[in-house]
Enzyme design. Structure first.
Site, mmCIF file in Angstrom:
data_model
loop_
_atom_site.group_PDB
_atom_site.id
_atom_site.type_symbol
_atom_site.label_atom_id
_atom_site.label_comp_id
_atom_site.label_asym_id
_atom_site.label_seq_id
_atom_site.Cartn_x
_atom_site.Cartn_y
_atom_site.Cartn_z
ATOM 1 N N GLU A 24 0.821 -1.223 0.000
ATOM 2 C CA GLU A 24 0.000 0.000 0.000
ATOM 3 C C GLU A 24 0.849 1.265 0.000
ATOM 4 O O GLU A 24 2.048 1.238 0.300
ATOM 5 C CB GLU A 24 -0.954 -0.005 1.180
ATOM 6 N N LYS A 59 -5.329 -1.056 15.336
ATOM 7 C CA LYS A 59 -4.952 -0.288 16.526
ATOM 8 C C LYS A 59 -6.127 -0.198 17.491
ATOM 9 O O LYS A 59 -7.292 -0.156 17.069
ATOM 10 C CB LYS A 59 -4.531 1.130 16.133
#
Ligand code: PSU
Ligand code: MN
Length: 310
Positions: free
Chosen positions: A8, A164
């Protein structure tokens, strides 16, 4: 033919500081090659959807301020207006699939934001503000990353270090279960929480080799089930952030986002940037270590997928 591995570009343009970002982008491509895969970094360059970039294009992503964060809904606008853009997990998956690429390595995925459950503090939970408001205040932020519906519909396996804890991790896993996305632990029994190796939440299955991961990806394809597979590898132990340090930074970043009224697509970049500021070098080292780890594992899985038989 070597197996392609999508990488990415959000992490290059928006996730890491210069010059660490360009060095890291080159290193990821090098690691993929060493493992027998062909690196295909995904981005939008001048309105063109690309899987595979030149050195000059990697530099552009690392240095230009003129590179936007592109999620799925931004793609038609970026194409029509000729933008440069770094792709999120959702858009990287979609572009990878169009190029026939089946495996993608990233850092962390987006998910269900904690503010979806609006049961703690914050402006939207303040009853006096709700009563005094001249418009209807939503009971929740409704902020669910476009990465999740992409995993439900686009056939690309995503290698990540979990998500996260800025997100509601139990709700994120519930969402993936509802929409039929297998969550695979790579040499772990737990869903990892990016900076932390453990979250206390179980994965659907543990695998210990690239071949085992490839077999699940191929079985899903043969069954005709839509969507991807999430493969979760924890941050290497020596780079894990102490839980207290990570959690303190996360709580502070969330409180600041709420106080400043940060909304929509700005939310995730705001939270990520604040956590890096609050945790400094340690989080940068952890981020780079887990990305390299995920590229290595993704390349091995891509190579295994090229010859898998089930
Ligand atoms: N979480 C991370 N690192 C990231 C992102 C999320 O730990 O780099 C980026 C990825 O590009 C991901 C995107 O696809 O943020 C999700 O943004 P949003 O929550 O706006 O969907
Ligand atoms: Mn969002």
């Amino acid at each position: 033919m070597t197996a392609p591995l999508a990488l990415e570009s959000t992490v290059i343009s928006h996730g890491l500081p210069y010059p660490q970002n360009i060095a890291a982008a080159r290193r990821f491509e090098q690691i993929a090659r060493e493992q027998g895969a062909e690196p295909r970094t995904v981005a939008v360059i001048g309105g063109e959807l690309r899987a595979g970039l030149s050195e000059a294009e990697l530099e552009l992503l690392a240095t230009s301020r003129d590179v936007r964060k592109l999620s799925r809904r931004d793609l038609p606008i970026a194409v029509a207006q000729g933008w440069h853009g770094a792709t999120t997990v959702a858009t990287t998956m979609w572009i990878a699939a169009r190029h026939g690429i089946r495996v993608f390595s990233t850092g962390g995925i987006g998910g269900v934001h904690r503010s979806v459950r609006n049961d703690e503090g914050g402006m939207m939970n303040d009853e006096s503000e709700v009563r005094n408001s001249s418009f209807i205040v939503p009971p929740s932020s409704f902020d669910i990353s476009a990465d999740l519906p992409e995993l439900a519909q686009t056939p690309v396996a995503v290698v990540c270090a979990g998500a996260k804890a800025i997100l509601d991790l139990p709700a994120t896993l519930e969402w993936l279960e509802t929409w039929g996305v297998p969550v695979v632990g790579y040499q772990t029994d737990e869903f990892p929480a990016f900076y932390s190796r453990s979250s206390g939440l179980p994965v659907d299955v543990r695998v210990d080799s690239p071949a085992e991961a490839a077999a699940i990806i191929e079985a899903k394809r043969q069954l005709g089930l839509p969507g991807g597979v999430l493969i979760c590898a924890p941050v290497p132990a020596e780079f894990e952030l102490p839980a207290a340090q990570a959690n303190a930074a996360i709580e502070q970043a969330l409180a600041e986002a709420d106080a400043q009224g940060v909304r929509g697509k700005a939310t995730t970049p705001f939270l990520l940037a604040r956590i890096v500021e609050l945790t400094g070098e340690a989080s940068l080292r952890a981020n780079l270590a887990l990305l390299e780890n995920n590229v290595r594992i993704g390349a091995q899985i891509a190579a295994a997928l090229a010859s898998v038989q089930i």
